[in-house]
Design a protein around this motif. Structure first.
Motif, short mmCIF file in Angstrom:
data_model
loop_
_atom_site.label_atom_id
_atom_site.label_comp_id
_atom_site.label_asym_id
_atom_site.label_seq_id
_atom_site.Cartn_x
_atom_site.Cartn_y
_atom_site.Cartn_z
N LYS A 1 -9.85 12.56 0.66
CA LYS A 1 -9.72 11.05 0.55
C LYS A 1 -9.36 10.52 -0.65
O LYS A 1 -9.99 11.24 -1.86
CB LYS A 1 -10.69 10.15 1.28
CG LYS A 1 -11.10 10.57 2.67
CD LYS A 1 -12.13 9.61 3.21
CE LYS A 1 -12.45 9.91 4.61
NZ LYS A 1 -13.32 9.22 5.26
N GLY B 1 -7.97 0.68 -7.60
CA GLY B 1 -8.82 0.60 -6.42
C GLY B 1 -9.18 -0.75 -6.18
O GLY B 1 -8.69 -1.55 -6.54
N CYS C 1 -9.83 -2.38 1.82
CA CYS C 1 -9.17 -2.29 0.61
C CYS C 1 -7.67 -2.27 0.85
O CYS C 1 -7.23 -1.03 1.51
CB CYS C 1 -9.67 -1.05 -0.40
SG CYS C 1 -8.92 -0.80 -1.84
N SER D 1 -4.09 4.45 -0.63
CA SER D 1 -5.14 5.21 -0.20
C SER D 1 -4.56 6.52 0.32
O SER D 1 -5.25 7.32 0.91
CB SER D 1 -5.89 4.53 0.96
OG SER D 1 -4.86 4.19 2.22
N THR D 2 -3.37 6.71 -0.03
CA THR D 2 -2.61 8.06 0.50
C THR D 2 -2.25 8.73 -1.09
O THR D 2 -1.86 8.02 -1.94
CB THR D 2 -1.57 7.91 1.25
OG1 THR D 2 -0.62 6.89 0.91
CG2 THR D 2 -2.07 7.24 2.78
#
Length: 424
Positions: free
Chosen positions: A41, A343, A360, A364-365
């Motif tokens: 992740k 972030g 959030c 995220s990828t």
């Protein structure tokens, strides 16, 4: 020139170690990856990474890093390990952030590495074991937001900061964490020569597990703190003392007009830590074959200079700097002003532990197409020299600028004034 030999030969016996190797590693990549804490992740916060280019979003302990890596940013070719820490940012009075560059440490030449850190391995006296394949560990707690500026001697002294003054050749007094200019939170005053992070990893191992769910329980620090002798019965196996130094170039931000009016300091770690109590670091072992054991057995001169360690193979600083990894998370994290920390990392002042922001909206990828190579980071010229143009000096621990036969486009023996901040 005058040098204060903080980790010189004369201290080795008092530090319960037999010798050491000390070497620089340039920046490999800066992004939100942490294959130990958040495998598979995108990490909640940014890390700066050095070492072999097999570093990835997931790093299976069964992987052979030395076989997967095609280069390393470290001075020794055999070291395909990875080392990483959180990054430091400066918060401008208008609320924007910019990443603080890193610069070459004292005595790391010839040549100037691009960012990165300095790595030490201290050989313990007596019987000890080398890290096995697949070994990894962390130190520190990213959520920590409180602590003592001067804790009692013990494991809590593993993470500290040193404030460098205006004399570039005075490295400070005492071992890291015990000097008069050291603190366990970020310095509360401008540091004319920058700020150095001092990070000790544990030296006691349970002898069985190469990792643990929290990446810390399989190792322990001696009761006496870093560099002390004696391991607890639960972790009886002595391992080399791994120690990191990261020199943050805070010089451009020393104008007090840029500092908060409430008397606090303006630097914040990438996880929204305005104190530095959450400083932390990760390590994944990746040395080739028995190369680290050979170094621990044979390189006991105590100078720490890489070319005094004939058991290992050197590479020039240009080769180190050219080993870079493409960024795989599509977001800006450095080299420009940012409206917020990458972030979702609002500044959390504590004293309670910080919490992870839910829902959030940050990236995220990872990129699904082939990313472009990372732009080379700025090579900062530090206020000190990194080698001696006239041969080994300072009691034998100052490298000879001409000792390494190979390209060094920036030899690093010409100090320059501190840069200035460009107004927004």
């Amino acid at each position: 020139m005058r040098w204060n030999l903080v980790l010189g030969v004369s201290l080795l016996s008092s530090l319960k170690v037999h010798g050491l190797i000390r070497f620089g590693c340039s920046q490999l990549v800066t992004e939100r990856f942490d294959p130990l804490v958040t495998p598979g992740k995108v990490s909640p916060h940014v890390h700066q990474v050095v070492g072999g280019n097999a570093f990835n979003l997931t790093m299976d302990p069964a992987n052979d890093l030395q076989a997967l890596s095609t280069c390393t940013t470290c001075r020794f070719k055999e070291d395909k390990s990875n080392y990483w820490t959180a990054t430091l940012y400066f918060k401008h009075p208008n609320g924007s952030f910019i990443r603080v560059n890193q610069m070459a440490n004292h005595n790391t030449g010839p040549g100037l590495q691009s960012g990165g850190m300095t790595i030490y391995y201290f050989q313990p006296t007596g019987k000890f074991s080398i890290f096995p394949k697949g070994f990894r560990m962390t130190v520190g707690n990213a959520q920590r937001r409180s602590g003592s500026s001067k804790p009692a001697n013990g494991p809590e002294r593993s993470l500290s900061f040193r404030c460098f003054g205006s004399d570039p050749y005075n490295m400070g007094d005492g071992t890291p964490g015990s000097g008069s200019t050291d603190s366990f939170d970020l310095p509360k005053q401008p540091c004319a020569g920058g700020i150095r992070s001092n990070i000790y990893f544990p030296t006691c191992w349970d002898g069985k597990n190469t990792d643990s769910p929290d990446h810390q329980s399989h190792v322990a620090a001696p009761a006496g703190g870093p560099m002390a002798a004696g391991c607890p019965s639960t972790h009886p196996v002595v391992i080399p003392q791994l120690f990191m130094e990261i020199v943050w170039d805070t010089r451009p931000f020393n104008d007090k007009a840029l500092w908060p009016k409430d008397g606090s300091q303006p630097f914040v770690f990438s996880m929204g830590d305005p104190y530095g109590f959450g400083q932390h670091a990760d390590y994944v072992f990746g040395w080739e074959g028995d190369s680290l054991k050979r170094a621990m057995d044979q390189c006991t001169s105590g100078t720490g200079i890489p070319w005094d360690c004939k058991a290992l193979t050197l590479q020039d600083v240009d080769t180190m700097n050219q080993c870079r990894q493409p960024v795989k998370v599509e977001e800006p994290v450095e080299a420009q002003w940012l409206p917020q920390l990458p972030g979702c990392n609002p500044i959390q002042s504590g004293p309670s532990p910080a919490t992870v922001v839910s829902n959030c909206a940050a990236a995220s990828t990872t990129l699904t197409f082939a990313p472009s190579p990372t732009v080379a980071p700025v090579v900062v010229t530090p206020p000190w020299t990194v080698c001696n143009a006239n041969g080994n000096g300072a009691g034998g621990i100052e490298p000879n600028c001409n000792a390494y036969p190979g390209p060094t486009t920036a030899k690093g023996f010409e100090a320059t004034p501190a840069p200035t901040v460009t107004p927004l």
